[in-house]
Scaffold this active site. Structure first.
Site, PDB file in Angstrom:
ATOM      1  N   HIS A  26       0.830  -1.211   0.000  1.00  0.00           N
ATOM      2  CA  HIS A  26       0.000   0.000   0.000  1.00  0.00           C
ATOM      3  C   HIS A  26       0.859   1.253   0.000  1.00  0.00           C
ATOM      4  O   HIS A  26       1.390   1.666   1.026  1.00  0.00           O
ATOM      5  CB  HIS A  26      -0.939   0.017   1.201  1.00  0.00           C
ATOM      6  CG  HIS A  26      -2.104   0.938   1.004  1.00  0.00           C
ATOM      7  ND1 HIS A  26      -3.379   0.480   0.729  1.00  0.00           N
ATOM      8  CD2 HIS A  26      -2.191   2.294   0.991  1.00  0.00           C
ATOM      9  CE1 HIS A  26      -4.194   1.515   0.587  1.00  0.00           C
ATOM     10  NE2 HIS A  26      -3.486   2.622   0.744  1.00  0.00           N
ATOM     11  N   HIS A  40       1.206   5.200  -2.501  1.00  0.00           N
ATOM     12  CA  HIS A  40       0.646   6.047  -3.545  1.00  0.00           C
ATOM     13  C   HIS A  40       1.795   6.748  -4.267  1.00  0.00           C
ATOM     14  O   HIS A  40       2.914   6.810  -3.760  1.00  0.00           O
ATOM     15  CB  HIS A  40      -0.293   7.104  -2.958  1.00  0.00           C
ATOM     16  CG  HIS A  40      -1.329   6.546  -2.033  1.00  0.00           C
ATOM     17  ND1 HIS A  40      -2.389   5.790  -2.473  1.00  0.00           N
ATOM     18  CD2 HIS A  40      -1.453   6.631  -0.684  1.00  0.00           C
ATOM     19  CE1 HIS A  40      -3.138   5.433  -1.438  1.00  0.00           C
ATOM     20  NE2 HIS A  40      -2.588   5.925  -0.346  1.00  0.00           N
ATOM     21  N   ARG A  75     -10.311   0.130  -6.216  1.00  0.00           N
ATOM     22  CA  ARG A  75     -10.570   0.631  -4.861  1.00  0.00           C
ATOM     23  C   ARG A  75     -11.750   1.598  -4.862  1.00  0.00           C
ATOM     24  O   ARG A  75     -11.882   2.440  -5.747  1.00  0.00           O
ATOM     25  CB  ARG A  75      -9.339   1.359  -4.343  1.00  0.00           C
ATOM     26  CG  ARG A  75      -9.422   1.791  -2.872  1.00  0.00           C
ATOM     27  CD  ARG A  75      -8.349   2.809  -2.563  1.00  0.00           C
ATOM     28  NE  ARG A  75      -8.000   2.847  -1.149  1.00  0.00           N
ATOM     29  CZ  ARG A  75      -7.347   3.849  -0.574  1.00  0.00           C
ATOM     30  NH1 ARG A  75      -6.988   4.899  -1.294  1.00  0.00           N
ATOM     31  NH2 ARG A  75      -7.053   3.824   0.714  1.00  0.00           N
ATOM     32  N   HIS A  81      -6.155  -0.642   5.891  1.00  0.00           N
ATOM     33  CA  HIS A  81      -5.735  -0.031   7.160  1.00  0.00           C
ATOM     34  C   HIS A  81      -6.536  -0.503   8.373  1.00  0.00           C
ATOM     35  O   HIS A  81      -6.955   0.304   9.216  1.00  0.00           O
ATOM     36  CB  HIS A  81      -5.810   1.491   7.057  1.00  0.00           C
ATOM     37  CG  HIS A  81      -5.140   2.061   5.847  1.00  0.00           C
ATOM     38  ND1 HIS A  81      -3.959   1.563   5.337  1.00  0.00           N
ATOM     39  CD2 HIS A  81      -5.501   3.085   5.025  1.00  0.00           C
ATOM     40  CE1 HIS A  81      -3.622   2.270   4.258  1.00  0.00           C
ATOM     41  NE2 HIS A  81      -4.536   3.181   4.048  1.00  0.00           N
ATOM     42  N   ASP A 112       1.900   2.654   3.488  1.00  0.00           N
ATOM     43  CA  ASP A 112       0.959   3.743   3.202  1.00  0.00           C
ATOM     44  C   ASP A 112       1.688   5.039   2.849  1.00  0.00           C
ATOM     45  O   ASP A 112       1.181   6.132   3.067  1.00  0.00           O
ATOM     46  CB  ASP A 112      -0.003   3.959   4.375  1.00  0.00           C
ATOM     47  CG  ASP A 112      -1.185   4.861   4.026  1.00  0.00           C
ATOM     48  OD1 ASP A 112      -1.548   4.901   2.829  1.00  0.00           O
ATOM     49  OD2 ASP A 112      -1.722   5.534   4.925  1.00  0.00           O
ATOM     50  N   ASN A 166      -3.181  13.635   4.497  1.00  0.00           N
ATOM     51  CA  ASN A 166      -4.344  13.720   5.401  1.00  0.00           C
ATOM     52  C   ASN A 166      -4.050  13.053   6.746  1.00  0.00           C
ATOM     53  O   ASN A 166      -4.799  12.195   7.214  1.00  0.00           O
ATOM     54  CB  ASN A 166      -5.580  13.067   4.750  1.00  0.00           C
ATOM     55  CG  ASN A 166      -5.905  13.679   3.409  1.00  0.00           C
ATOM     56  OD1 ASN A 166      -6.010  14.896   3.288  1.00  0.00           O
ATOM     57  ND2 ASN A 166      -6.033  12.847   2.390  1.00  0.00           N
TER      58      ASN A 166
END
Length: 297
Positions: free
Chosen positions: A30, A32, A123, A180, A252, A257
């Site tokens: 995971h 990005h 997703r 998560h 992650d 955020n």
């Protein structure tokens, strides 16, 4: 530049070298990729604009940590334009795969194309700060289009939604990956209703869970000098213990955020407790993602 246009760095520039030596073939399931925004436009709907976190920075991080495989999850930062993730997959030497964001109206031809270039799933978000792509009934019906092309469903939701979504997600035509640890509040412990519902849901072999986000589900107070992820680690350890063949791990990265910017070396060392022996780590980090995401041997 207005407030909502201020760019924020969302990753640690110099992560601590981890104490744990990761097993060969370790997969970070995971992450990005953001930008470069001059080449890959940002979605018009986002409010907080992150600094670029391009594929080159991700590849360098993985070299530092000892990660050899990865699943890149398309972010709302780039919306339904999966080009930034597709580009990273193409430059990943066969060691990087992806999970796409698509509207429910996406064509079968585009889904097949995404599958062909290395996307293994789609997703959908159910988070308050993200616009939903559709209702849960529509999304479950959509999974019938994923089954013929070998894609799975990945879901990201606020923890209290598990009670409403669990029954419907169990009707999915394809495996379901929960992001998560269901975003539970780890400070409430394993007996809290939200985590108990996640644990119960995992008894269904249709489901997988990412024991990522120990830094997100553990409490962190503004101004806190040192991050303490022990409560998140404790829940991750329970999931890995009870469902060892259906858990995945991820950093992650970058970390948008968020309450703080975690040290990715610390996240790796959390594995010493999440999966405290070599056999469990081999399963969590290598064999589970190898089999589920279908990496080339």
């Amino acid at each position: 530049m207005t407030l909502h246009q201020e760019r924020r760095l969302t990753y640690c520039l110099q992560p601590t070298p981890p104490k744990l030596r990761l097993p060969p073939g370790t997969c970070d399931t995971h992450v990005h990729v953001f930008g470069p925004s001059a080449r890959f436009p940002l979605a018009a709907s986002i409010h907080a604009i992150p600094e670029d976190a391009p594929k080159e920075t991700l590849f360098d991080l993985h070299r530092r940590l000892g990660v050899q495989r990865c699943v890149i999850v398309q972010s709302a930062v780039h919306g339904f334009d999966n080009a930034v993730t597709e580009d990273a997959i193409a430059h990943g030497g066969g060691r990087y795969l992806g999970v796409a964001l698509v509207p429910l109206t996406v064509s079968d031809a585009e889904l097949s194309r995404l599958a062909d270039v290395g996307f293994r799933g789609v997703r959908f978000n159910f988070m308050k700060h993200l616009a939903p792509a559709g209702g849960i009934d529509e999304i479950v019906a959509f999974t019938r289009r994923l089954a013929p092309i070998g894609m799975h469903l990945q879901v990201h939701f606020d923890s209290d939604l598990i009670h409403r979504l669990a029954g419907q997600l169990a009707q999915s035509a394809v495996p379901v990956v929960i992001d998560h640890m269901g975003r539970v509040d780890a400070s409430l412990g394993a007996d809290h209703a939200d985590f108990a519902a996640l644990h119960q849901l995992m008894r269904n072999p249709l489901f997988r869970v990412k024991v990522s986000g120990i830094d997100r589900i553990s409490p962190f107070a503004p101004g806190q000098a040192h991050a303490d992820y022990s409560s998140g680690i404790a829940l991750a350890q329970l999931l890995v213990r009870d469902f060892p063949d259906r858990c995945f791990w991820g950093t992650d990265w970058p970390h948008p955020n968020h309450t703080h910017v975690p040290d990715d070396g610390m996240l790796v060392d959390g594995l010493l407790h999440i999966a405290p022996d070599e056999t469990l780590r081999e399963l969590l980090l290598v064999r589970n993602p190898q089999d589920f995401y279908r990496f080339e041997a």
